[in-house]
Design a protein around this motif. Structure first.
Motif, PDB file in Angstrom:
ATOM      1  N   ALA A 181      -0.488  -4.916  -6.539  1.00 20.69           N
ATOM      2  CA  ALA A 181      -0.959  -3.800  -5.671  1.00 20.69           C
ATOM      3  C   ALA A 181      -2.492  -4.105  -5.190  1.00 20.69           C
ATOM      4  O   ALA A 181      -2.750  -3.943  -3.872  1.00 20.69           O
ATOM      5  CB  ALA A 181      -1.243  -2.455  -6.247  1.00 20.69           C
ATOM      6  N   GLN A 182      -3.503  -4.344  -6.107  1.00 22.40           N
ATOM      7  CA  GLN A 182      -4.859  -4.895  -6.025  1.00 22.40           C
ATOM      8  C   GLN A 182      -4.946  -6.103  -4.866  1.00 22.40           C
ATOM      9  O   GLN A 182      -5.513  -6.110  -3.772  1.00 22.40           O
ATOM     10  CB  GLN A 182      -5.480  -5.330  -6.992  1.00 22.40           C
ATOM     11  N   GLN A 183      -3.796  -7.054  -4.892  1.00 24.73           N
ATOM     12  CA  GLN A 183      -3.945  -8.379  -4.246  1.00 24.73           C
ATOM     13  C   GLN A 183      -3.558  -8.037  -2.741  1.00 24.73           C
ATOM     14  O   GLN A 183      -4.086  -8.457  -2.011  1.00 24.73           O
ATOM     15  CB  GLN A 183      -3.075  -9.412  -4.890  1.00 24.73           C
ATOM     16  N   VAL A 184      -2.621  -7.014  -2.724  1.00 23.66           N
ATOM     17  CA  VAL A 184      -2.152  -6.685  -1.401  1.00 23.66           C
ATOM     18  C   VAL A 184      -2.921  -5.666  -0.544  1.00 23.66           C
ATOM     19  O   VAL A 184      -2.725  -5.522   0.652  1.00 23.66           O
ATOM     20  CB  VAL A 184      -0.554  -6.471  -1.348  1.00 23.66           C
ATOM     21  N   ALA A 185      -3.876  -5.181  -1.304  1.00 25.72           N
ATOM     22  CA  ALA A 185      -4.501  -4.137  -0.547  1.00 25.72           C
ATOM     23  C   ALA A 185      -5.393  -4.397   0.645  1.00 25.72           C
ATOM     24  O   ALA A 185      -5.559  -3.779   1.614  1.00 25.72           O
ATOM     25  CB  ALA A 185      -5.603  -3.314  -1.749  1.00 25.72           C
ATOM     26  N   GLY A 186      -5.773  -5.707   0.328  1.00 27.59           N
ATOM     27  CA  GLY A 186      -6.468  -6.193   1.699  1.00 27.59           C
ATOM     28  C   GLY A 186      -6.011  -6.608   2.887  1.00 27.59           C
ATOM     29  O   GLY A 186      -6.441  -6.850   4.017  1.00 27.59           O
ATOM     30  N   THR A 187      -4.525  -6.261   2.963  1.00 29.53           N
ATOM     31  CA  THR A 187      -3.989  -6.733   4.052  1.00 29.53           C
ATOM     32  C   THR A 187      -3.280  -5.554   4.555  1.00 29.53           C
ATOM     33  O   THR A 187      -3.257  -4.311   4.190  1.00 29.53           O
ATOM     34  CB  THR A 187      -2.664  -7.709   3.688  1.00 29.53           C
ATOM     35  N   ASP A 188      -2.437  -5.558   5.581  1.00 31.35           N
ATOM     36  CA  ASP A 188      -1.726  -4.399   6.246  1.00 31.35           C
ATOM     37  C   ASP A 188      -0.210  -4.443   6.129  1.00 31.35           C
ATOM     38  O   ASP A 188       0.567  -3.708   6.983  1.00 31.35           O
ATOM     39  CB  ASP A 188      -1.895  -4.343   7.663  1.00 31.35           C
ATOM     40  N   LEU A 189       0.322  -5.412   5.341  1.00 32.58           N
ATOM     41  CA  LEU A 189       1.691  -5.513   4.947  1.00 32.58           C
ATOM     42  C   LEU A 189       2.033  -4.480   4.405  1.00 32.58           C
ATOM     43  O   LEU A 189       1.652  -3.429   3.577  1.00 32.58           O
ATOM     44  CB  LEU A 189       1.839  -6.812   3.958  1.00 32.58           C
ATOM     45  N   SER A 190       3.532  -4.196   4.858  1.00 31.73           N
ATOM     46  CA  SER A 190       4.207  -2.736   4.065  1.00 31.73           C
ATOM     47  C   SER A 190       4.539  -2.967   2.724  1.00 31.73           C
ATOM     48  O   SER A 190       4.849  -4.273   2.293  1.00 31.73           O
ATOM     49  CB  SER A 190       5.507  -2.552   5.074  1.00 31.73           C
ATOM     50  N   VAL A 191       4.705  -2.066   1.836  1.00 34.97           N
ATOM     51  CA  VAL A 191       4.934  -2.419   0.567  1.00 34.97           C
ATOM     52  C   VAL A 191       6.036  -1.226   0.231  1.00 34.97           C
ATOM     53  O   VAL A 191       5.831  -0.054   0.476  1.00 34.97           O
ATOM     54  CB  VAL A 191       3.605  -2.017  -0.419  1.00 34.97           C
ATOM     55  N   LEU A 192       7.063  -1.680  -0.559  1.00 35.09           N
ATOM     56  CA  LEU A 192       7.827  -0.967  -1.130  1.00 35.09           C
ATOM     57  C   LEU A 192       7.901  -0.787  -2.560  1.00 35.09           C
ATOM     58  O   LEU A 192       7.963  -1.683  -3.423  1.00 35.09           O
ATOM     59  CB  LEU A 192       9.459  -1.533  -0.882  1.00 35.09           C
ATOM     60  N   VAL A 193       7.586   0.478  -2.942  1.00 36.87           N
ATOM     61  CA  VAL A 193       7.274   0.766  -4.526  1.00 36.87           C
ATOM     62  C   VAL A 193       8.698   1.189  -5.218  1.00 36.87           C
ATOM     63  O   VAL A 193       9.389   2.403  -4.417  1.00 36.87           O
ATOM     64  CB  VAL A 193       6.412   1.651  -4.748  1.00 36.87           C
ATOM     65  N   THR A 194       9.478   0.836  -6.148  1.00 32.67           N
ATOM     66  CA  THR A 194      10.532   1.223  -6.449  1.00 32.67           C
ATOM     67  C   THR A 194      10.420   1.493  -7.881  1.00 32.67           C
ATOM     68  O   THR A 194       9.591   0.943  -9.009  1.00 32.67           O
ATOM     69  CB  THR A 194      11.710   0.032  -6.563  1.00 32.67           C
ATOM     70  N   GLY A 195      11.250   2.167  -8.677  1.00 34.59           N
ATOM     71  CA  GLY A 195      11.194   2.467 -10.267  1.00 34.59           C
ATOM     72  C   GLY A 195      11.949   3.757 -10.271  1.00 34.59           C
ATOM     73  O   GLY A 195      12.261   4.428  -9.333  1.00 34.59           O
ATOM     74  N   GLU A 196      12.314   3.963 -11.311  1.00 35.39           N
ATOM     75  CA  GLU A 196      13.084   5.431 -11.949  1.00 35.39           C
ATOM     76  C   GLU A 196      12.209   6.771 -11.392  1.00 35.39           C
ATOM     77  O   GLU A 196      11.069   6.575 -11.391  1.00 35.39           O
ATOM     78  CB  GLU A 196      13.584   5.496 -13.312  1.00 35.39           C
ATOM     79  N   SER A 197      12.734   7.703 -11.250  1.00 34.47           N
ATOM     80  CA  SER A 197      12.193   8.817 -11.154  1.00 34.47           C
ATOM     81  C   SER A 197      11.338   9.272 -12.299  1.00 34.47           C
ATOM     82  O   SER A 197      11.626   9.065 -13.488  1.00 34.47           O
ATOM     83  CB  SER A 197      13.356   9.985 -11.057  1.00 34.47           C
ATOM     84  N   GLY A 198       9.977   9.697 -12.147  1.00 32.44           N
ATOM     85  CA  GLY A 198       9.166   9.860 -13.251  1.00 32.44           C
ATOM     86  C   GLY A 198       8.133   8.837 -13.874  1.00 32.44           C
ATOM     87  O   GLY A 198       7.609   9.000 -14.856  1.00 32.44           O
ATOM     88  N   VAL A 199       8.237   7.403 -13.305  1.00 35.58           N
ATOM     89  CA  VAL A 199       7.375   6.509 -13.740  1.00 35.58           C
ATOM     90  C   VAL A 199       6.009   6.556 -13.235  1.00 35.58           C
ATOM     91  O   VAL A 199       5.139   5.634 -13.718  1.00 35.58           O
ATOM     92  CB  VAL A 199       8.300   5.314 -13.597  1.00 35.58           C
ATOM     93  N   GLY A 200       5.737   7.278 -12.150  1.00 31.60           N
ATOM     94  CA  GLY A 200       4.479   7.278 -11.598  1.00 31.60           C
ATOM     95  C   GLY A 200       4.197   6.489 -10.328  1.00 31.60           C
ATOM     96  O   GLY A 200       3.188   5.814 -10.418  1.00 31.60           O
ATOM     97  N   LYS A 201       5.199   6.329  -9.638  1.00 34.34           N
ATOM     98  CA  LYS A 201       5.122   5.175  -8.560  1.00 34.34           C
ATOM     99  C   LYS A 201       3.940   5.779  -7.593  1.00 34.34           C
ATOM    100  O   LYS A 201       3.543   5.026  -6.674  1.00 34.34           O
ATOM    101  CB  LYS A 201       6.532   5.529  -7.730  1.00 34.34           C
TER     102      LYS A 201
END
Length: 386
Positions: A26-46
């Motif tokens: 997340a820190q590395q990609v922050a400086g770009t405008d690339l789309s990000v898809l965050v996945t994980g089970e419900s309740g993990v803090g996405k």
């Protein structure tokens, strides 16, 4: 900003390598405008990942908007995201900006993106490809410059195979994938998180914090945690409010760790009702039970008289989930006579009615106060005839 500083700033607890990797990406990609898809089970803090990306990006001084796609009724989702023109549909008494227009120059977080209807997915794909969109009821193309971050707990590959999610949209969103590990995969962090939640609850209500025996800690760390961090926090708060003994044994802890089988549910979940709707209804009912217990304790101590009880004493701010068996069997709980108490259904109706009155009919704000989705609030209003 190093990893520890990010964790401290965003309140992240734990040192699991997979969690650290997700934060690092997340820190590395922050400086770009690339789309990000965050996945994980419900309740993990996405939801914390988009905040990290936005606050470490060149857009950090611009607007950040988080949208729960699953909480918006299907009939209004296009209007919410892209706006509408006056008269474009019944009730559109004036033009309205959508989230893509409001977030121009900033970041838009689309949580539960898999819940979007197929028609809305087409509109979203166009925005991601060209930055262009149409308001509902308009033929004028508008431009927007928005960084889109999406999140889901759904297996999108299966959703594509089932025809519920567009493959081209998946690849557009999944430019940079970030996966948040399930809590059961972070065994070394579980007790640390429990202690944090227990201490926070104790500070908030000025009571001693609960502690686990070594045997209870082992039970805690070996439990599967299907609800992940959200469930762990709920358990910590349940134990903190219901247990008089501040040292929790393994046997006591096990009473708060259900098997999540259908046979353990207090009511049957109908085929037309989703698990999310059931959870929201259950939380609302248990809030009422929690308040009733407070009133009973106050009656027993002589702090208030029966005639002083009114509907305004409802506690709407914290989602404290209390299991039915704990409320029924607690030795300190003696319910008042039936004529001295309102039924659960009457309380439910009153809570919703009062929340709507406090927010002058604004259903979005009322739903947020009650801790339920707008979709669930619409359904409860209809069921209760409000």
């Amino acid at each position: 900003m190093d990893l520890d500083q990010i964790k401290q700033r965003f309140g992240i607890i734990g040192n699991d390598p997979e969690l650290d990797r997700a934060i690092s990406i997340a820190q590395q990609v922050a400086g770009t405008d690339l789309s990000v898809l965050v996945t994980g089970e419900s309740g993990v803090g996405k939801e914390v990942i988009p905040k990290i990306i936005h606050n470490n990006s060149p857009r950090k001084h611009e607007v950040y908007i988080a949208v729960n796609c699953g909480a918006i009724p299907e009939g209004t989702i296009d209007s919410e995201l892209f706006g509408h023109e006056k008269g474009s549909f019944t009730g559109a008494t004036e033009a309205r900006k959508g989230y893509f227009e409001e977030a121009d120059g900033g970041t838009l977080f689309l949580d539960e993106v898999a819940e979007l209807p197929m028609s809305t997915q087409v509109r979203l794909l166009r925005v991601l490809q060209s930055g262009e969109f149409l308001k509902v009821g308009s033929s004028k193309v508008q431009k927007t410059d928005v960084r889109v971050i999406a999140a889901t707990n759904v297996n999108l590959t299966k959703a594509i195979q089932q025809g519920r999610f567009r493959e081209d949209l998946y690849y557009r969103l999944n430019t940079v994938p970030i996966t948040i590990p399930a809590l059961r995969a972070r065994k070394g962090d579980i007790h640390q998180l429990f202690r944090k939640f227990a201490l926070d609850f104790a500070d908030r209500y000025m009571m001693p914090a609960v502690k686990l025996t070594p045997e209870a800690r082992e039970v805690l760390e070996n439990y599967r945690w299907p609800g992940n961090i959200r469930q762990l926090k709920s358990v910590a708060e349940q134990i903190s409010i219901l247990e008089h003994n501040r040292e929790i044994s393994a046997d006591t802890l096990r009473r708060y760790l259900p098997n999540n089988g259908a046979e353990s549910l207090p009511v049957r979940i109908s085929d037309s009702q989703t698990n999310a709707d059931y959870q929201a209804d259950r939380d609302l009912i248990f809030k009422i039970l929690f308040q009733l217990r407070q009133e009973v304790d106050a009656l027993k101590s002589g702090m208030i008289k029966p005639e002083d009880l009114d509907h305004e004493s409802i506690v709407p701010t914290n989602q404290i989930i209390i299991r039915p068996e704990d409320v029924r069997t607690s030795p300190s709980t003696e319910w008042p006579a039936e004529k001295e108490s309102l039924s659960i259904y009457e309380r439910s109706s009153d809570m919703i009615r009062l929340a709507l009155e406090r927010h002058k009919g604004n259903r979005k704000e009322a739903a947020a106060e009650l801790g339920i989705s707008e979709r669930t609030l619409y359904r409860k209003i209809k069921e209760l005839g409000l």
